[in-house]
Write a protein that holds these residues in place. Structure first.
Motif, PDB file in Angstrom:
ATOM      1  N   SER A 113      16.650  63.212   8.499  1.00 42.67           N
ATOM      2  CA  SER A 113      16.825  62.970   7.067  1.00 42.67           C
ATOM      3  C   SER A 113      18.184  62.360   6.749  1.00 42.67           C
ATOM      4  CB  SER A 113      16.665  64.282   6.300  1.00 42.67           C
ATOM      5  OG  SER A 113      17.685  65.169   6.676  1.00 42.67           O
ATOM      6  N   GLY A 114      18.997  62.112   7.775  1.00 39.41           N
ATOM      7  CA  GLY A 114      20.307  61.521   7.538  1.00 39.41           C
ATOM      8  C   GLY A 114      21.313  62.500   6.976  1.00 39.41           C
ATOM      9  N   ALA A 115      21.044  63.800   7.100  1.00 36.81           N
ATOM     10  CA  ALA A 115      21.962  64.785   6.548  1.00 36.81           C
ATOM     11  C   ALA A 115      23.140  65.045   7.473  1.00 36.81           C
ATOM     12  CB  ALA A 115      21.222  66.106   6.280  1.00 36.81           C
ATOM     13  N   ALA A 116      22.960  64.784   8.774  1.00 44.41           N
ATOM     14  CA  ALA A 116      24.031  65.061   9.726  1.00 44.41           C
ATOM     15  C   ALA A 116      24.909  63.827   9.894  1.00 44.41           C
ATOM     16  CB  ALA A 116      23.436  65.480  11.066  1.00 44.41           C
ATOM     17  N   GLY A 117      26.196  64.061  10.034  1.00 41.89           N
ATOM     18  CA  GLY A 117      27.119  62.968  10.288  1.00 41.89           C
ATOM     19  C   GLY A 117      28.145  63.408  11.313  1.00 41.89           C
ATOM     20  N   GLN A 118      28.876  62.438  11.874  1.00 41.85           N
ATOM     21  CA  GLN A 118      29.927  62.796  12.817  1.00 41.85           C
ATOM     22  C   GLN A 118      31.230  62.185  12.332  1.00 41.85           C
ATOM     23  OE1 GLN A 118      29.580  61.112  16.720  1.00 41.85           O
ATOM     24  NE2 GLN A 118      31.174  62.404  17.591  1.00 41.85           N
ATOM     25  N   LYS A 119      32.248  63.028  12.223  1.00 42.78           N
ATOM     26  CA  LYS A 119      33.516  62.530  11.709  1.00 42.78           C
ATOM     27  C   LYS A 119      34.096  61.486  12.651  1.00 42.78           C
ATOM     28  CE  LYS A 119      34.569  67.002   9.707  1.00 42.78           C
ATOM     29  NZ  LYS A 119      35.324  68.201  10.035  1.00 42.78           N
ATOM     30  N   ASN A 120      34.620  60.431  12.056  1.00 48.23           N
ATOM     31  CA  ASN A 120      35.199  59.293  12.783  1.00 48.23           C
ATOM     32  C   ASN A 120      34.189  58.512  13.614  1.00 48.23           C
ATOM     33  OD1 ASN A 120      37.657  57.980  12.664  1.00 48.23           O
ATOM     34  ND2 ASN A 120      38.112  58.476  14.802  1.00 48.23           N
ATOM     35  N   PHE A 121      32.943  58.955  13.635  1.00 50.16           N
ATOM     36  CA  PHE A 121      31.876  58.151  14.232  1.00 50.16           C
ATOM     37  C   PHE A 121      30.699  58.164  13.262  1.00 50.16           C
ATOM     38  CE2 PHE A 121      34.510  58.993  17.865  1.00 50.16           C
ATOM     39  CZ  PHE A 121      34.452  57.812  18.574  1.00 50.16           C
ATOM     40  N   GLU A 122      31.040  57.932  12.008  1.00 56.26           N
ATOM     41  CA  GLU A 122      30.011  57.975  10.981  1.00 56.26           C
ATOM     42  C   GLU A 122      29.098  56.764  11.097  1.00 56.26           C
ATOM     43  OE1 GLU A 122      32.032  58.345   7.281  1.00 56.26           O
ATOM     44  OE2 GLU A 122      33.000  60.220   7.910  1.00 56.26           O
ATOM     45  N   ASP A 123      27.876  56.932  10.612  1.00 56.36           N
ATOM     46  CA  ASP A 123      26.922  55.823  10.638  1.00 56.36           C
ATOM     47  C   ASP A 123      27.542  54.568  10.027  1.00 56.36           C
ATOM     48  OD1 ASP A 123      25.072  57.393  11.817  1.00 56.36           O
ATOM     49  OD2 ASP A 123      23.639  57.398  10.151  1.00 56.36           O
ATOM     50  N   ALA A 124      28.182  54.736   8.874  1.00 53.74           N
ATOM     51  CA  ALA A 124      28.726  53.571   8.173  1.00 53.74           C
ATOM     52  C   ALA A 124      29.765  52.878   9.043  1.00 53.74           C
ATOM     53  CB  ALA A 124      29.349  54.009   6.855  1.00 53.74           C
ATOM     54  N   GLN A 125      30.544  53.661   9.776  1.00 48.13           N
ATOM     55  CA  GLN A 125      31.587  53.073  10.629  1.00 48.13           C
ATOM     56  C   GLN A 125      30.970  52.275  11.763  1.00 48.13           C
ATOM     57  OE1 GLN A 125      33.727  56.653  11.630  1.00 48.13           O
ATOM     58  NE2 GLN A 125      34.926  56.614   9.757  1.00 48.13           N
ATOM     59  N   ILE A 126      29.969  52.864  12.399  1.00 46.48           N
ATOM     60  CA  ILE A 126      29.367  52.169  13.547  1.00 46.48           C
ATOM     61  C   ILE A 126      28.566  50.956  13.074  1.00 46.48           C
ATOM     62  CG2 ILE A 126      27.778  52.427  15.490  1.00 46.48           C
ATOM     63  CD1 ILE A 126      28.694  55.377  15.621  1.00 46.48           C
ATOM     64  N   LEU A 127      27.836  51.135  11.982  1.00 48.02           N
ATOM     65  CA  LEU A 127      27.039  50.010  11.472  1.00 48.02           C
ATOM     66  C   LEU A 127      27.928  48.844  11.076  1.00 48.02           C
ATOM     67  CD1 LEU A 127      24.457  52.054   9.379  1.00 48.02           C
ATOM     68  CD2 LEU A 127      23.941  50.723  11.428  1.00 48.02           C
ATOM     69  N   SER A 128      29.106  49.154  10.502  1.00 49.90           N
ATOM     70  CA  SER A 128      29.952  48.042  10.096  1.00 49.90           C
ATOM     71  C   SER A 128      30.626  47.407  11.312  1.00 49.90           C
ATOM     72  CB  SER A 128      31.001  48.495   9.069  1.00 49.90           C
ATOM     73  OG  SER A 128      31.675  49.613   9.552  1.00 49.90           O
ATOM     74  N   GLU A 129      30.798  48.187  12.366  1.00 52.24           N
ATOM     75  CA  GLU A 129      31.314  47.619  13.614  1.00 52.24           C
ATOM     76  C   GLU A 129      30.306  46.603  14.161  1.00 52.24           C
ATOM     77  OE1 GLU A 129      32.488  51.032  15.943  1.00 52.24           O
ATOM     78  OE2 GLU A 129      33.671  49.746  17.288  1.00 52.24           O
ATOM     79  N   ILE A 130      29.026  46.988  14.085  1.00 49.23           N
ATOM     80  CA  ILE A 130      27.969  46.071  14.545  1.00 49.23           C
ATOM     81  C   ILE A 130      28.019  44.794  13.710  1.00 49.23           C
ATOM     82  CG2 ILE A 130      25.466  45.742  14.727  1.00 49.23           C
ATOM     83  CD1 ILE A 130      25.235  48.826  14.974  1.00 49.23           C
ATOM     84  N   GLU A 131      28.125  44.980  12.410  1.00 52.00           N
ATOM     85  CA  GLU A 131      28.187  43.806  11.526  1.00 52.00           C
ATOM     86  C   GLU A 131      29.352  42.913  11.895  1.00 52.00           C
ATOM     87  OE1 GLU A 131      28.409  45.234   7.569  1.00 52.00           O
ATOM     88  OE2 GLU A 131      26.286  45.758   7.460  1.00 52.00           O
ATOM     89  N   GLY A 132      30.480  43.550  12.171  1.00 53.91           N
ATOM     90  CA  GLY A 132      31.679  42.779  12.496  1.00 53.91           C
ATOM     91  C   GLY A 132      31.474  41.942  13.745  1.00 53.91           C
ATOM     92  N   ILE A 133      30.923  42.572  14.780  1.00 57.69           N
ATOM     93  CA  ILE A 133      30.705  41.852  16.038  1.00 57.69           C
ATOM     94  C   ILE A 133      29.827  40.644  15.811  1.00 57.69           C
ATOM     95  CG2 ILE A 133      29.460  42.017  18.239  1.00 57.69           C
ATOM     96  CD1 ILE A 133      30.521  44.844  18.513  1.00 57.69           C
ATOM     97  N   LEU A 134      28.809  40.814  14.957  1.00 57.22           N
ATOM     98  CA  LEU A 134      27.819  39.757  14.817  1.00 57.22           C
ATOM     99  C   LEU A 134      28.170  38.759  13.712  1.00 57.22           C
ATOM    100  CD1 LEU A 134      24.830  42.099  15.418  1.00 57.22           C
ATOM    101  CD2 LEU A 134      25.619  40.315  16.970  1.00 57.22           C
ATOM    102  N   ALA A 135      29.057  39.177  12.810  1.00 55.47           N
ATOM    103  CA  ALA A 135      29.387  38.271  11.713  1.00 55.47           C
ATOM    104  C   ALA A 135      30.375  37.205  12.161  1.00 55.47           C
ATOM    105  CB  ALA A 135      29.954  39.051  10.539  1.00 55.47           C
ATOM    106  N   ALA A 136      31.173  37.525  13.187  1.00 54.67           N
ATOM    107  CA  ALA A 136      32.201  36.581  13.609  1.00 54.67           C
ATOM    108  C   ALA A 136      31.583  35.301  14.121  1.00 54.67           C
ATOM    109  CB  ALA A 136      33.067  37.220  14.694  1.00 54.67           C
ATOM    110  N   ASN A 137      32.281  34.209  14.007  1.00 52.40           N
ATOM    111  CA  ASN A 137      31.879  32.854  14.404  1.00 52.40           C
ATOM    112  C   ASN A 137      30.644  32.377  13.637  1.00 52.40           C
ATOM    113  OD1 ASN A 137      33.827  33.175  16.428  1.00 52.40           O
ATOM    114  ND2 ASN A 137      32.292  34.232  17.642  1.00 52.40           N
TER     115      ASN A 137
END
Lengths: 1129, 326, 147
Positions: free
Chosen positions: A1105-1129
């Motif tokens: 249900s998306g209720a669990a999160g991990q501090k400093n490895f939050e979904d939003a953090q990892i998802l935006s890392e993915i975006e960053g890798i793929l948005a470049a160039n």
């Protein structure tokens, strides 16, 4: 894109790392790119970001530019994340508002295409910039550090580490799996390059460890489990039972009496040690250890648990009287059981797996008969009377065993017997030719000699002898051992005809009267021992033809196999798969025929034997004039059950508790065949013993419930596998001699073994139990330090830091088959040479071949199993130097020519090159080349009977064949046997080659990957003594600095569960290996216990249900890392 | 005061959502008392021109059910958006794409071929298939365009509220209608249902073991669930843990695992992937092969995990290699 | 459609204890491999939510690598088993979505296997070159319009 509304001011710092990064990554282009990233307000590049001025740049910008987020692109976060986090914190920015991107280890160092590497660096920076938007301020948790330390492994590295910590005033637990500390070094003769003796420098350190008040030594112990985290570990240590307490003075008296020898692990199997042993004279602690490997199968299977290996091994040493004492400890009838026991022990004997089982039963008979032959009369041991009286009804094996046990505990015993003579079934059921009367009488008399009163012709239920009367007469307790005296009928037509008799009547008549009416043509119905005995008895009393009719096959026959063989050899015919259905008489009413139904085997029944089923309509008839029924027997209890306290079972036996032997009547216990149904003699004895134990406990006021469900100790393990031992030759068991004069008469058929035969046979025992359990050492030990019933103990220790010093094991040279190790006698490995050369080794320090001659030529082969892609690619670092040492020692102690076959000489340590030069000067031959093979195939006269070492001399470019008397294999160092298990328990990683991995090969060589655990010595990689000691001290320093700081910082990367979203589905609970999540019944949600959570985030990925999160490895953090890798160039 | 005007419209739907209104039975009269129904194709005859004649904003609210796949549906919903103050996506199809959305697992040509050419009951020797424009007896006939994929309502027009469910239980409909009438509206974009997953109210949640493990998935076609046990613990894939509650556990009470018609809980990007991750984590497999076998026991993961939500899932639809005729 | 010029974009999820350390080791050992993969560090392969994988594919990745400790060696005792179980189920699902299973790869790479890491990246890059670009965004746009 995942957006965060808040505006950020982000600073990006790109490191050149000298030229490490800039030579592949276009820093300028990366910087330009970073400036275009959202919310980036400052981008800087610098030669060394991690340097003081580099960090100052960040601090300055945080303060002046009011940065809210920082990204550093440099090396791996595993290297410098902490450095930069600290810099941020110094400048007043929360340390977690920082992200690092790794453009060195995972970019510039692994790519050579400048353009592509630059593009990748951009992607990584974009990822970090996007991620850092979502970072949150967090507080670090602090936890106190437990001040105690644990050192695992007590070789020289562990010893050094333990001493250093102890000297600093901290408590250390030193855990060692061997009985003594010292590790490999204790086995070495000399140490290179100084050639000082290993023992001289090691033993004082060992003694120091043993005596240090701050060191708690736990030898013969292993770590089983580890939990907790840095600073607060919980360690579970199993201390194996050594069966000798610390009262041991190390006098060694026990060793001289112990009958069991095993190859000595310490001497590499080149000499033996006893089952009670001390690895070497200077062992610390100096106590002995008994090598018990579990209860041997022979002992475990024996119903009365005779300590079989104990007496067998004493017999092997001609210690017959002591052997008898071991037997009589549990068995008052060695001569009887030595003749008639069905010896289940022999079918379980481990020697049987190799060739044939030990003739255990015959050995027992041998010692019993030897005693008679030598006219020895052992004095019955009389115990001090305890004032309590017990009556036993029945003088069969069960009753007499119970009496024997209780008499030895001081009870006043009276045994009541129905017949004129004692013995029960063993007297009237077993024929002379198997058990001569004098043997029987002697052993029963000896039992009665323990102060036991016997009243014959006293049947219970007759002449006013009743249970109640006995209880009124002052007996504190009664044991009913009534036996089975009623033969069972088949329930078929013609059974009442004259000529049909029951085996009990038939055998009793024969055995008690010495004569019995016997037909000419006799059929015995049944397949047990009573049937076989009846058949053989019938032959002896005039039958011309005797047959056994049995409804199953030979496989299912319960009679002792040897007895069946004997019956067949005497002429008894056995008809299988027939079942009598009618006894047929002629017109005069005389039995003439028995009609049988033909049978076949069906499905197995409860006993596991295949059930016989009739073949419809098929019958067979046998002409007979007598039928003896030997089906089964029942107790005769009619008189007893008039007393309503006693009950019968549905099988018509006497009801008694199977564990406590209690009957329905208080103070009355029951045992033997009357309770269990027909059994063997030794089983009846076991039942009697059980009743005696119960009565003793009952009368001593102990709780009988403790008798229920006693745990079994583990069985004996397979043969020793830790030491090379010569191939065990096949050796058949002794044949049981038969009396050629006996014929088919009443004379005893089997003979006793000769002393020579017995000793040889007993010598075949493998002592798979390690210790034979003869317990003669108990008497030898004056301080009473031996306890054969000791158990392993498991202790839980709390420690703050752990040092692994678990060492190495020598490369197993059998793997390199072409060198002949394990095949040729004089090919030995380096540890074997150490012992051979050692003054207290198996040869007293003389270097000798297996046939005790000094060698004339010795080859030392370097790099066995090292620097070889077939085995281990790494260099073992010590072999060159110890090979030089060996060469020197051989030169010094013999006149042999010495050849060193090397690939390269590695003499890198202090004084090593000088040592090499010295040995070069001693006339040792050095051949550069790797040995191709060691063979015994001679090609010329001078090679005959030699070991021929074949090698290409790569300096000369020729192949040479060198005839040798001894070949020493300088094996490499490989990870310890338990490395894999330990790496799992301690959460360590293994590096290439399988040694424990350090945190950093240069900057953190003694830190393990997991915080709070340090590495010392050869468990981290091959190393010599000075390096091991240095690492031991370094690891101690690491542990001490952790302990003395008193607190640890714990990364706050734990999981968290959003109360507003959690629906309490609980799937996360099952996903957590640390039980860190609980279900809150009240709130109906899952809750994380932060202290237990280790922050893996598995529950987060598994939360539906998306209720669990991990501090400093939050979904939003990892998802935006993915975006960053793929948005470049 | 004039009664507020209410419109009902249906797109790609089965008509089940209309049943919810019909389920009001005589209570429908109360609704009619309170509001003026100006459009309801299932019950009343209105034409497109009638709707075009409305003034923008004249109608208070449009309840639109069904997914969008035809150009005609697009035209209607855009028109309704223009004329109505509020648009409510009514039911799973309008909310998530719903069952019609499963068509995104295949292609338009496949659908037409199956329906008009391959079906065993079809006799179509000329291979006639629907065309947007065709001439019959000199007349030009027009059919709406059949899109390549199915869309949820909010992909076509702006949606104010969502009433989830297949169909939405009428209690939630009543709540929504009352909220509109009393002008107590939640923030725009709200889904009118609880935020927590179904497990919270599931009567079987208590039976869930602490160490829930699934050896292999059972199918309703071949096994009957234990009526007392948590479906997951019993080996049936139940979407409850990843689906909003509020449905009244209608399926659960009928011994049917949740199939996800209420859609994902807030903040979940893709409920199907979340559910996959959750159940796979609890598999009993300890080797790669066993993991594969375990995965294979879940037949049709796409249809199971996205039964009602394929068009709004992260991957939306099956990819078809470019160049294929769609 | 293999394309000589095509450089696949790969997102890697590496567990911090084994595979990320292994990748670092490849670096310290200067092993060379293609620059196509960019890594994201997670604490455990068990943290890798299938959503991350799909997110990457959707946002333009041609392939995704998940790497963790070898089974039995997980720093958190069993997180990697969860990754192992999710993986084939995700592939089954992606297959239904028309995404080739060769685009997502699960590997066990220990901290000492720098060479293995380099090999995996090299091999995976080659494999993706052979598969051609995924181009999810463009393909889906083409499929999601009306006529």
């Amino acid at each position: 894109m995942i957006r965060e509304n808040q505006e950020h001011r982000i600073g990006v710092y790109v490191c050149h790392c000298g030229t490490n990064i800039s030579h592949t990554v276009d820093i300028e282009a990366v910087v330009e790119y970073a400036r275009t990233l959202p919310d980036v307000v400052q981008v800087r590049e610098y030669k060394y970001m991690c340097s003081e001025p580099g960090q100052d740049l960040i601090k300055q910008d945080v303060e002046e530019q009011k940065l809210t987020r920082v990204v550093v692109s440099s090396c791996s976060p595993l290297m410098h994340e902490e450095t930069f986090r600290n810099a941020c914190e110094d400048a007043g920015l929360n340390r977690f508002l920082f992200q690092m991107s790794n453009i060195r280890e995972q970019c510039s160092w692994v790519h050579s295409d400048r353009q592509k590497a630059t593009e990748k660096a951009k992607r990584l920076i974009a990822a970090a910039v996007r991620r850092v938007h979502h970072h949150k301020s967090m507080e670090q948790r602090e936890a106190p550090v437990h001040p105690d330390a644990l050192v695992v492994g007590a070789g020289i590295a562990g010893i050094e580490a333990a001493l250093k910590i102890a000297e600093a005033g901290r408590k250390v637990y030193l855990v060692e799996k061997e009985p003594s500390i010292g590790g490999h070094m204790a086995k070495f003769d000399k140490t290179f390059p100084t050639l000082d003796c290993a023992a001289c420098i090691l033993t004082p350190r060992m003694v120091q460890v043993g005596q240090h008040p701050n060191i708690e030594l736990m030898t013969y112990s292993e770590v089983e489990d580890l939990s907790g985290y840095v600073g607060n570990f919980k360690v579970k240590v199993r201390q194996h039972a050594r069966y000798v307490t610390k009262d041991c003075t190390g006098c060694g008296e026990c060793v001289s009496v112990c009958p069991c020898e095993h190859p000595s692990e310490f001497e590499m199997g080149m000499s033996t040690r006893k089952a009670i042993y001390r690895s070497f004279p200077q062992a610390v602690p100096n106590w002995f250890t008994i090598d018990k490997r579990g209860v041997p199968m022979c002992e475990d299977t024996c119903p009365i648990h005779t300590r079989t290996q104990g007496y067998v091994n004493l017999i092997a040493q001609e210690r017959f009287e002591e052997a008898l004492k071991v037997i009589r400890d549990v068995n008052p009838f060695p001569a009887i059981l030595g003749r008639i026991c069905h010896h289940p022990c022999e079918s379980e004997c481990q020697r049987g797996e190799h060739d044939e089982p030990i003739a255990i039963c015959a050995l027992k008979r041998f010692v019993a008969d030897w005693e008679v032959e030598h006219n020895l009369h052992p004095e019955p041991v009389k115990a001090e009377a305890n004032g309590k009286k017990v009556a036993i009804i029945g003088s069969g094996p069960a009753g007499l065993t119970a009496a024997y046990d209780l008499a030895r505990k001081g009870y006043a015993l009276t045994v009541f017997e129905k017949y004129a003579e004692p013995g029960g079934l063993i007297r009237w059921g077993i024929p002379y030719f198997r058990l001569p009367r004098e043997v029987l009488d002697r052993e029963i008399d000896w039992v009665l000699g323990h102060g036991i009163k016997l009243k014959c012709n006293s049947a219970l239920g007759e002449n006013g002898l009743t249970v109640d009367k006995l209880l009124n007469d002052g007996y504190d307790s009664i044991i009913l051992a009534l036996g089975t005296t009623k033969g069972l009928d088949l329930g078929i037509e013609g059974e009442k005809l004259p000529g049909v008799v029951n085996c009990l009547d038939y055998l009793a008549h024969a055995n008690l009267q010495g004569s019995v009416e016997t037909g000419k043509c006799v059929a015995v119905v049944g397949g047990g021992n009573a049937a076989v005995d009846s058949a053989r008895t019938a032959l002896r009393y005039g039958a011309k033809e005797v047959m056994i009719l049995y409804r199953r096959t030979r496989t299912e026959m319960p009679a002792i196999s040897a007895e069946i063989e004997a019956a067949i050899s005497e002429g008894v015919q056995i008809h299988f798969l027939v079942n009598p259905v009618e006894m047929i008489a002629d017109s005069s009413g005389r039995l003439t025929k028995v009609k049988c139904q033909k049978m076949q085997l069906g499905e197995p029944d409860k006993s596991g034997r295949r059930r016989p089923v009739p073949i419809e309509g098929q019958f067979v008839e046998f002409p007979v004039d007598q039928v003896i029924l030997a089906i089964s027997q029942l107790p005769d209890l009619d008189f007893l059950v008039k007393d309503e306290d006693f009950d019968l079972t549905k099988w018509s036996t006497l009801a008694a508790d199977p564990d406590t032997c209690e009957t329905g009547k208080k103070r009355v216990f029951a045992c033997g065949d009357a309770v269990t149904g027909p059994s063997t003699v030794v089983e009846a004895m076991a039942s009697g013993r059980q009743a005696a134990t119960a009565v003793d406990m009952y009368l001593s006021g102990e709780d009988l419930e403790t008798l229920r469900g006693k745990p079994h100790r583990p069985h004996a393990l397979p043969l020793m596998d830790n030491v090379r031992r010569p191939e065990l030759p096949q050796q058949k068991r002794v044949e049981i001699p038969l009396d050629p004069d006996a014929g088919i008469t009443l004379k005893e058929v089997e003979k006793t073994l000769t002393a020579e035969e017995a000793i040889k046979e007993a010598g075949r025992c493998l002592v798979c139990g390690g210790c034979s359990d003869c317990r003669v050492c108990l008497d030898a030990c004056e301080v009473g330090a031996i306890d054969h019933c000791m158990d392993d103990t498991v202790r839980e220790l709390d420690v703050g830091a752990i040092i692994m010093a678990t060492g190495f094991q020598l490369f197993d040279s059998t793997v390199v088959a072409r060198y002949g190790y394990g095949k040729f006698d004089n090919v030995i490995n380096s540890m074997e040479f150490e012992r051979l050369s050692h003054a207290s080794g198996p040869t007293g320090g003389k270097i000798l071949t297996k046939d005790n001659k000094p060698p004339e030529a010795v080859a030392i082969l370097h790099c066995v199993g090292s620097r070889d892609e077939n085995y281990n690619e790494y260099c073992s670092r010590v072999c060159c130097m110890y090979s030089l040492k060996f060469a020197h020692l051989v030169k010094e102690k013999t006149n042999a020519d010495v050849y060193n076959l090397y690939i390269d000489m590695r003499a890198f340590g202090k004084g090593y090159e000088e040592f090499y030069k010295r040995v070069l000067g001693e006339g040792v031959h050095f051949i550069r080349g790797k040995c191709a093979e060691v063979t015994k195939v001679a090609e010329c006269q001078e090679e005959k009977d030699k070991l021929i070492v074949v090698v290409e001399d790569t300096l000369l470019g020729v192949t040479r064949r060198l005839p040798m008397d001894m070949v020493i294999l300088s094996g490499g160092l490989t990870p310890g046997r338990d490395t894999e298990k330990l790496s799992r328990i301690f959460g360590l990683n293994c590096a290439q080659g399988g040694f424990f991995l350090e945190k950093h090969p240069k900057l953190a060589p003694v830190d393990a990957i997991s915080d709070g655990i340090f590495l010392a010595g050869a468990c981290q990689g091959p190393k010599d003594i000075p390096d091991s000691v240095a690492q031991g001290a370094a690891a101690a320093a690491g542990a001490l600095s952790l302990i003395d700081k008193g607190k640890v910082i714990i990364e706050p990367i734990t999981a968290e569960i959003d109360e507003e979203q959690c629906a309490g589905c609980q799937l996360c609970i099952a996903n957590c290996p640390y039980a860190a999540i609980d279900y809150d019944e009240e709130k109906k949600i899952s809750v994380v216990t932060e202290e237990l959570c280790k922050g893996c985030g598995t529950c987060v990925a598994g939360c539906p249900s998306g209720a669990a999160g991990q501090k400093n490895f939050e979904d939003a953090q990892i998802l935006s890392e993915i975006e960053g890798i793929l948005a470049a160039n | 005061m004039a009664k507020p005007k209410v419109a009902f419209y249906w797109c790609a739907s089965c008509g089940g959502c209309e049943e919810t209104i019909v389920d009001l039975a005589e209570d429908i009269l109360k609704v009619v008392e309170a509001v003026d129904i100006v459009l309801w194709p299932v019950a009343l005859d209105f034409k497109l021109k009638d709707v075009k004649a409305w003034k923008p904003g004249e109608v208070a609210v449009a309840f639109i059910n069904g997914a969008v796949r035809l150009s005609e549906q697009e035209e209607w919903v855009k028109l309704l958006r223009e004329k109505c103050s509020l648009v409510v996506a009514f039911g799973s199809c309008a909310h998530l794409g719903g069952i019609p959305g499963l068509a995104n697992a295949t292609t338009r040509d496949e659908i037409i071929a199956n329906k008009y050419l391959r079906a065993p009951t079809v006799n179509n020797p000329e291979g006639t298939v629907p065309q947007e424009k065709s001439k019959v007896n000199g007349f030009e006939l027009e059919l709406p365009n059949f899109w390549k994929d199915v869309k949820a309502l909010d992909e076509v027009i702006d949606v104010d509220y969502y009433l989830p469910g297949c169909p939405p239980p009428f209690e939630t409909v009543a709540t929504a209608v009352n909220a509109i009438l009393e002008n107590k509206l939640p923030p725009k974009g709200s889904v009118i249902a609880p935020e927590k997953a179904l497990c919270e109210t599931c009567p079987r949640n208590e039976s869930k073991p602490d160490d829930l493990t699934i050896t292999s998935f059972k199918r309703l076609a071949t096994s009957t669930p234990d009526p007392e046990k948590c479906f997951l613990a019993d080996g049936f894939l139940c979407m409850g843990p990843a689906t909003r509650g509020g449905c009244g556990e209608r399926c659960i009470n009928g011994n049917m695992p949740c199939r996800g018609c209420f859609g994902p809980t807030p903040d979940v990007l893709d409920a199907g992937l979340k559910m996959l991750s959750a159940v796979a984590s609890r598999g009993a497999a300890d080797t790669e092969q066993a993991s594969q076998d375990f995965a294979d026991s879940l037949v049709d993961p796409l249809g199971t995990l996205y039964r009602f939500s394929l068009p709004v899932s992260m991957l939306r639809r099956r990819l078809v290699p470019t160049g294929d005729n769609q | 459609m293999a394309n000589e010029q095509f450089e696949p974009r790969i997102v890697g999820f590496l567990c911090r204890w084994c595979s990320y350390t292994g990748a670092d080791l490849a670096g310290t050992s200067r092993m060379q491999y293609p620059a196509n993969l960019a890594a994201i560090r997670v604490m455990c392969s068990g943290r890798v939510d299938p959503t991350f994988v799909v997110k990457a594919l959707k946002d333009g990745a041609d392939g995704v690598l998940i790497a963790g400790c070898h089974p039995g060696d997980c720093h958190y005792s069993e997180g990697n088993y969860k990754a192992m179980r999710r993986y084939p189920m995700l592939l089954n699902l992606l297959d239904q979505f028309g995404i080739e299973c060769g685009r997502v790869r699960l590997e066990w790479i220990s901290a000492s296997e720098g060479e293995r890491f380099a090999e995996v990246v090299t091999e995976f890059t080659e494999q993706l070159k052979a598969l051609g670009p995924l181009n999810w965004q463009e393909s889906i746009s083409a499929l999601c319009t009306g006529t």
